[in-house]
Design a protein around this motif. Sequence first.
Motif, PDB file in Angstrom:
ATOM      1  N   GLN A 158       0.845  -1.192   0.000  1.00 16.15           N
ATOM      2  CA  GLN A 158       0.000   0.000   0.000  1.00 16.15           C
ATOM      3  C   GLN A 158       0.882   1.243   0.000  1.00 16.15           C
ATOM      4  OE1 GLN A 158      -3.286  -0.458   3.028  1.00 16.15           O
ATOM      5  NE2 GLN A 158      -4.384  -0.442   1.098  1.00 16.15           N
ATOM      6  N   THR A 159       0.260   2.373  -0.229  1.00 13.26           N
ATOM      7  CA  THR A 159       0.994   3.615  -0.373  1.00 13.26           C
ATOM      8  C   THR A 159       1.761   3.982   0.890  1.00 13.26           C
ATOM      9  OG1 THR A 159       0.757   5.979  -0.808  1.00 13.26           O
ATOM     10  CG2 THR A 159      -1.069   4.915   0.290  1.00 13.26           C
ATOM     11  N   GLU A 160       2.900   4.632   0.704  1.00 13.96           N
ATOM     12  CA  GLU A 160       3.692   5.137   1.818  1.00 13.96           C
ATOM     13  C   GLU A 160       2.977   6.278   2.537  1.00 13.96           C
ATOM     14  OE1 GLU A 160       8.156   5.717   1.466  1.00 13.96           O
ATOM     15  OE2 GLU A 160       7.476   7.795   1.394  1.00 13.96           O
ATOM     16  N   GLY A 161       2.154   7.017   1.814  1.00 15.26           N
ATOM     17  CA  GLY A 161       1.466   8.162   2.407  1.00 15.26           C
ATOM     18  C   GLY A 161       2.373   9.374   2.460  1.00 15.26           C
ATOM     19  N   TYR A 218       5.866   9.919   5.726  1.00 11.90           N
ATOM     20  CA  TYR A 218       7.100   9.198   6.042  1.00 11.90           C
ATOM     21  C   TYR A 218       8.135  10.232   6.500  1.00 11.90           C
ATOM     22  CZ  TYR A 218      11.062   6.009   5.658  1.00 11.90           C
ATOM     23  OH  TYR A 218      12.167   5.238   5.932  1.00 11.90           O
ATOM     24  N   ARG A 236      -8.838   9.412   7.410  1.00  5.49           N
ATOM     25  CA  ARG A 236      -8.298   8.052   7.434  1.00  5.49           C
ATOM     26  C   ARG A 236      -8.765   7.277   8.654  1.00  5.49           C
ATOM     27  NH1 ARG A 236      -4.104   6.067   4.906  1.00  5.49           N
ATOM     28  NH2 ARG A 236      -5.393   4.211   5.205  1.00  5.49           N
ATOM     29  N   HIS A 242       1.719   2.539   9.521  1.00  4.66           N
ATOM     30  CA  HIS A 242       2.495   2.339   8.297  1.00  4.66           C
ATOM     31  C   HIS A 242       3.662   1.401   8.582  1.00  4.66           C
ATOM     32  CE1 HIS A 242       0.613   5.696   6.022  1.00  4.66           C
ATOM     33  NE2 HIS A 242       0.460   6.207   7.237  1.00  4.66           N
ATOM     34  N   LYS A 260       7.239  -0.401   6.679  1.00  4.64           N
ATOM     35  CA  LYS A 260       8.168  -0.539   5.560  1.00  4.64           C
ATOM     36  C   LYS A 260       9.198  -1.596   5.924  1.00  4.64           C
ATOM     37  CE  LYS A 260       9.388   3.249   3.412  1.00  4.64           C
ATOM     38  NZ  LYS A 260       8.744   3.104   2.085  1.00  4.64           N
ATOM     39  N   THR A 269       6.124  -1.887   1.371  1.00  4.24           N
ATOM     40  CA  THR A 269       5.498  -0.803   2.120  1.00  4.24           C
ATOM     41  C   THR A 269       4.014  -1.116   2.185  1.00  4.24           C
ATOM     42  OG1 THR A 269       7.117   0.816   1.352  1.00  4.24           O
ATOM     43  CG2 THR A 269       5.062   1.673   2.237  1.00  4.24           C
ATOM     44  N   THR A 270       3.456  -1.087   3.377  1.00  3.96           N
ATOM     45  CA  THR A 270       2.036  -1.397   3.527  1.00  3.96           C
ATOM     46  C   THR A 270       1.480  -0.669   4.738  1.00  3.96           C
ATOM     47  OG1 THR A 270       0.419  -3.216   3.466  1.00  3.96           O
ATOM     48  CG2 THR A 270       2.303  -3.490   4.947  1.00  3.96           C
ATOM     49  N   GLN A 271       0.227  -0.954   5.070  1.00  2.42           N
ATOM     50  CA  GLN A 271      -0.417  -0.361   6.238  1.00  2.42           C
ATOM     51  C   GLN A 271      -1.175  -1.450   6.985  1.00  2.42           C
ATOM     52  OE1 GLN A 271      -2.601   3.273   5.293  1.00  2.42           O
ATOM     53  NE2 GLN A 271      -1.194   3.739   3.610  1.00  2.42           N
ATOM     54  N   LEU A 290      -8.422   3.449   1.038  1.00  2.00           N
ATOM     55  CA  LEU A 290      -7.366   2.459   0.806  1.00  2.00           C
ATOM     56  C   LEU A 290      -7.769   1.075   1.294  1.00  2.00           C
ATOM     57  CD1 LEU A 290      -4.132   4.483   1.663  1.00  2.00           C
ATOM     58  CD2 LEU A 290      -4.904   3.721  -0.578  1.00  2.00           C
TER      59      LEU A 290
END
Length: 201
Positions: free
Chosen positions: A33-36, A39, A135, A140, A142, A152-154, A168
């Motif tokens: 998933q996105t890093e957002g 970071y 959200r 998060h 990594k 990378t995920t959540q 997401l």
Amino acid sequence: MPTRRLLTAALIACPALLTARAQSAQSRPTPAQTEGPFYPVAFPADADNDLLRNGARRYARGQPAWLDGTLRDLEGRPVRGAQVEIWQCDEAGHYDHPGDGSRQDPAFQGFGRTTVDAEGRWRFRTIRPVPYSGRTPHIHVKVRLGQRELLTTQLYVEGDPGNARDFLWRRLDAADRAAVTLPYQAGSDGLQARAALVLAL
């Protein structure tokens, strides 16, 4: 006769061994998933696996939680020596990031990293994640091995009402949601959650 008995025992044991090996292997990798946007642009001086202590400061807000996990490949082998990083907002929903005004409580470390052990295990001390604007609660994650960024995920909270509204989380299919949505259960030292991260190496 003893030889025959040994052979029979081996034949009986073989399927069991094969079944155990098959069960240890994972059928699909953890979804990326996105890093957002948050970071860290600069890592804290204290970047260990205890986010409730930032240097000499102690963070006393939120619900303390242990986030434990394993890191394995698709064959079930531990990815020893990899580094797992996590980052999240504090109890008030703020990140230690200029994009969020750097408003995070200075007692909350907000970011941590740890090295995966020989058995593929990793662990963090943190808080149960909380929502922030737009959200659902999440942490998060990594994963790195040397210079390689592997995942990378959540990680989400099982049963949180915000999940169904989160853009997401909703993109994941049922199996991927199950892989990254964790129950937080009461333990002797706060809440406990466990994640099994799987990499396609």
